[in-house]
Enzyme design. Sequence first.
Site, PDB file in Angstrom:
ATOM      1  N   LYS A  52      -1.668  -4.125   3.088  1.00 41.00           N
ATOM      2  CA  LYS A  52      -1.223  -2.896   3.496  1.00 41.00           C
ATOM      3  C   LYS A  52      -0.611  -2.615   4.764  1.00 41.00           C
ATOM      4  O   LYS A  52       0.362  -2.043   4.808  1.00 41.00           O
ATOM      5  CB  LYS A  52      -2.519  -1.828   3.139  1.00 41.00           C
ATOM      6  CG  LYS A  52      -2.853  -1.682   1.684  1.00 41.00           C
ATOM      7  CD  LYS A  52      -4.055  -1.144   1.393  1.00 41.00           C
ATOM      8  CE  LYS A  52      -4.564  -1.190  -0.167  1.00 41.00           C
ATOM      9  NZ  LYS A  52      -5.818  -0.775  -0.441  1.00 41.00           N
ATOM     10  N   GLN A  96     -10.720   1.856   2.615  1.00 38.00           N
ATOM     11  CA  GLN A  96     -10.617   0.709   1.607  1.00 38.00           C
ATOM     12  C   GLN A  96     -12.072   1.050   0.731  1.00 38.00           C
ATOM     13  O   GLN A  96     -13.024   0.750   1.447  1.00 38.00           O
ATOM     14  CB  GLN A  96     -10.551  -0.616   2.069  1.00 38.00           C
ATOM     15  CG  GLN A  96     -10.258  -1.865   1.352  1.00 38.00           C
ATOM     16  CD  GLN A  96      -9.328  -1.766   0.593  1.00 38.00           C
ATOM     17  OE1 GLN A  96      -8.002  -1.707   0.732  1.00 38.00           O
ATOM     18  NE2 GLN A  96      -9.333  -2.376  -0.750  1.00 38.00           N
ATOM     19  N   ASP A 119      -3.921   7.485  -1.525  1.00 38.75           N
ATOM     20  CA  ASP A 119      -4.574   6.778  -2.493  1.00 38.75           C
ATOM     21  C   ASP A 119      -4.373   7.634  -3.956  1.00 38.75           C
ATOM     22  O   ASP A 119      -4.627   6.938  -4.986  1.00 38.75           O
ATOM     23  CB  ASP A 119      -5.967   6.509  -2.324  1.00 38.75           C
ATOM     24  CG  ASP A 119      -6.051   5.010  -2.143  1.00 38.75           C
ATOM     25  OD1 ASP A 119      -5.182   4.307  -2.123  1.00 38.75           O
ATOM     26  OD2 ASP A 119      -6.907   4.754  -1.227  1.00 38.75           O
TER      27      ASP A 119
END
Length: 285
Positions: A52, A96, A119
């Site tokens: 990422k 995460q 997200d």
Amino acid sequence: MGQIIDGKKISAMIKEELKERVKQWKDKGIEGTLAVIQVGSDPASSVYVGNKKKACAYCGLNSLSYELKEETTEEELLALIEKLNKDEKVNGILVQLPVPRQIREDRIIQAISPEKDVDGFHPQNVGKLVIGEQGFVSCTPAGIIQLLKRSGIEISGKNCVVVGRSNIVGKPMAILMLRENATVTVAHSKTQNLKDICKTADILIVAIGKPQFITADYIKEGAVVIDVGIHRDEHNKLCGDVKYDEVAEHTSYITPVPGGVGPMTIAMLMHNCVESMEAGRGADQ
Ligand code: NDP
């Protein structure tokens, strides 16, 4: 033999477009920043986080990295999120997952400001998706829509079966396909006659987390098959939820593993970061 949907190529195209958009904003002195938080040092999570950050660098976005120790408390993590929520330079916040057991995942997801929830997991963004309002969409299903559209696959009016109903893949996927005017069936572990249901699919999207579960006898001849699963087989080779070798010849289009859905998830994360940057700064500047 089905045509291969090349997720690597399509994700590269998307990142290239984003890079150009970011550059144009940068020329006006406006930058985007994604804050990435990892709790603990799970090796798989470290790889995802690393990828990422690399994608941010490629697209010209800044990334801030927070590597917290395994014993971090929920309060400590919430305090960091709160700080980042208030930080005007930060456009996106990503924790995460999974987080260690002492931290409740739902509390973390809800603590991230919906405006920075790149997200697309916050209940407010999920709600917006359901009622058709603009908001962040979970990256993997959003990436699958891009794979289908950019491969010229018609969605409207088609029968779509989504196998799996997780909050991050199956459910948002079903809503997105509905938004694209497919007729959608969602199957799960309690579904009866799964084979017969899958055989009705013009577009079959599989996200069950079981290696090579879907075999040729689940496929309607000429269907489009999208495989979300990622596993290692007995030879340590990557494979999906679909038994690719025997399924591919019955399809019109199919995603491989690796190189199908996987690369799209990060591309769409970058897309969400850029959208957040643009929304935060106002498009008229
Ligand atoms: P989850 O484990 O959260 O959900 C799996 C779903 O599959 C559940 O809804 C479950 O049903 C259903 N299911 C399980 N077994 C069966 C069965 N025998 N028949 C029908 N349905 C079944 O998984 P995720 O959605 O998070 O992920 C799915 C897969 O996709 C995994 O392999 C994961 O690694 C991969 N993945 C890949 C990503 C990428 O970027 N390529 C991103 C995210 C995930 P029930 O609800 O009844 O339990």
